[in-house]
Design a protein around this motif. Sequence first.
Motif, PDB file in Angstrom:
ATOM      1  N   GLN A   1      -0.546  -3.774 -13.125  1.00 19.39           N
ATOM      2  CA  GLN A   1      -0.219  -3.170 -11.822  1.00 19.39           C
ATOM      3  C   GLN A   1      -1.472  -3.141 -10.951  1.00 19.39           C
ATOM      4  O   GLN A   1      -2.548  -2.817 -11.418  1.00 19.39           O
ATOM      5  CB  GLN A   1       0.302  -1.739 -12.033  1.00 19.39           C
ATOM      6  CG  GLN A   1       0.648  -1.025 -10.765  1.00 19.39           C
ATOM      7  CD  GLN A   1       1.838  -1.630 -10.054  1.00 19.39           C
ATOM      8  OE1 GLN A   1       2.834  -1.965 -10.666  1.00 19.39           O
ATOM      9  NE2 GLN A   1       1.731  -1.781  -8.758  1.00 19.39           N
ATOM     10  N   LYS A   2      -1.333  -3.477  -9.694  1.00 23.55           N
ATOM     11  CA  LYS A   2      -2.464  -3.491  -8.760  1.00 23.55           C
ATOM     12  C   LYS A   2      -2.433  -2.227  -7.901  1.00 23.55           C
ATOM     13  O   LYS A   2      -1.380  -1.808  -7.448  1.00 23.55           O
ATOM     14  CB  LYS A   2      -2.396  -4.719  -7.862  1.00 23.55           C
ATOM     15  CG  LYS A   2      -2.348  -6.026  -8.637  1.00 23.55           C
ATOM     16  CD  LYS A   2      -3.517  -6.890  -8.278  1.00 23.55           C
ATOM     17  CE  LYS A   2      -3.449  -8.251  -8.901  1.00 23.55           C
ATOM     18  NZ  LYS A   2      -3.731  -8.318 -10.291  1.00 23.55           N
ATOM     19  N   PHE A   3      -3.591  -1.640  -7.705  1.00 22.35           N
ATOM     20  CA  PHE A   3      -3.744  -0.468  -6.863  1.00 22.35           C
ATOM     21  C   PHE A   3      -4.716  -0.828  -5.758  1.00 22.35           C
ATOM     22  O   PHE A   3      -5.916  -0.611  -5.853  1.00 22.35           O
ATOM     23  CB  PHE A   3      -4.250   0.737  -7.675  1.00 22.35           C
ATOM     24  CG  PHE A   3      -3.221   1.246  -8.657  1.00 22.35           C
ATOM     25  CD1 PHE A   3      -2.260   2.157  -8.256  1.00 22.35           C
ATOM     26  CD2 PHE A   3      -3.203   0.777  -9.960  1.00 22.35           C
ATOM     27  CE1 PHE A   3      -1.303   2.611  -9.146  1.00 22.35           C
ATOM     28  CE2 PHE A   3      -2.252   1.222 -10.857  1.00 22.35           C
ATOM     29  CZ  PHE A   3      -1.292   2.146 -10.452  1.00 22.35           C
ATOM     30  N   HIS A   4      -4.191  -1.392  -4.696  1.00 19.90           N
ATOM     31  CA  HIS A   4      -5.033  -1.886  -3.607  1.00 19.90           C
ATOM     32  C   HIS A   4      -5.804  -0.769  -2.912  1.00 19.90           C
ATOM     33  O   HIS A   4      -6.910  -0.985  -2.435  1.00 19.90           O
ATOM     34  CB  HIS A   4      -4.191  -2.663  -2.594  1.00 19.90           C
ATOM     35  CG  HIS A   4      -3.534  -3.864  -3.205  1.00 19.90           C
ATOM     36  ND1 HIS A   4      -4.250  -4.974  -3.586  1.00 19.90           N
ATOM     37  CD2 HIS A   4      -2.240  -4.107  -3.535  1.00 19.90           C
ATOM     38  CE1 HIS A   4      -3.423  -5.866  -4.113  1.00 19.90           C
ATOM     39  NE2 HIS A   4      -2.202  -5.364  -4.097  1.00 19.90           N
ATOM     40  N   GLU A   5      -5.212   0.431  -2.859  1.00 20.95           N
ATOM     41  CA  GLU A   5      -5.897   1.544  -2.201  1.00 20.95           C
ATOM     42  C   GLU A   5      -7.060   2.083  -3.032  1.00 20.95           C
ATOM     43  O   GLU A   5      -7.920   2.770  -2.522  1.00 20.95           O
ATOM     44  CB  GLU A   5      -4.915   2.681  -1.878  1.00 20.95           C
ATOM     45  CG  GLU A   5      -4.439   3.505  -3.066  1.00 20.95           C
ATOM     46  CD  GLU A   5      -3.326   2.869  -3.904  1.00 20.95           C
ATOM     47  OE1 GLU A   5      -2.950   3.480  -4.919  1.00 20.95           O
ATOM     48  OE2 GLU A   5      -2.840   1.786  -3.546  1.00 20.95           O
ATOM     49  N   ASP A   6      -7.069   1.772  -4.338  1.00 15.66           N
ATOM     50  CA  ASP A   6      -8.152   2.233  -5.216  1.00 15.66           C
ATOM     51  C   ASP A   6      -8.445   1.144  -6.243  1.00 15.66           C
ATOM     52  O   ASP A   6      -7.906   1.147  -7.344  1.00 15.66           O
ATOM     53  CB  ASP A   6      -7.756   3.537  -5.906  1.00 15.66           C
ATOM     54  CG  ASP A   6      -8.905   4.163  -6.676  1.00 15.66           C
ATOM     55  OD1 ASP A   6      -9.998   3.557  -6.736  1.00 15.66           O
ATOM     56  OD2 ASP A   6      -8.713   5.255  -7.220  1.00 15.66           O
ATOM     57  N   SER A   7      -9.303   0.226  -5.870  1.00 13.32           N
ATOM     58  CA  SER A   7      -9.578  -0.931  -6.728  1.00 13.32           C
ATOM     59  C   SER A   7     -10.381  -0.588  -7.975  1.00 13.32           C
ATOM     60  O   SER A   7     -10.532  -1.418  -8.858  1.00 13.32           O
ATOM     61  CB  SER A   7     -10.318  -2.006  -5.925  1.00 13.32           C
ATOM     62  OG  SER A   7     -11.547  -1.486  -5.449  1.00 13.32           O
TER      63      SER A   7
END
Length: 58
Positions: free
Chosen positions: A30-36
């Motif tokens: 899963q990618k968390f773009h707001e918190d890399s």
Amino acid sequence: MMNSAFHIPQGEEKITIELTVKEAMALTGQKFHEDSSVKSEAMRKLNEVVLRKYGMER
């Protein structure tokens, strides 16, 4: 390409790692773009526990 098998001592032993839900999800892809930093923090925790458990501390 050559595939070589190797033995991991205590390879079936269980370890416990405390992760947040976001960190666990990041390790599954899963990618968390707001918190890399979520995935890197989870990987840091994982590495720390494995290295400490098996006497490979830096």
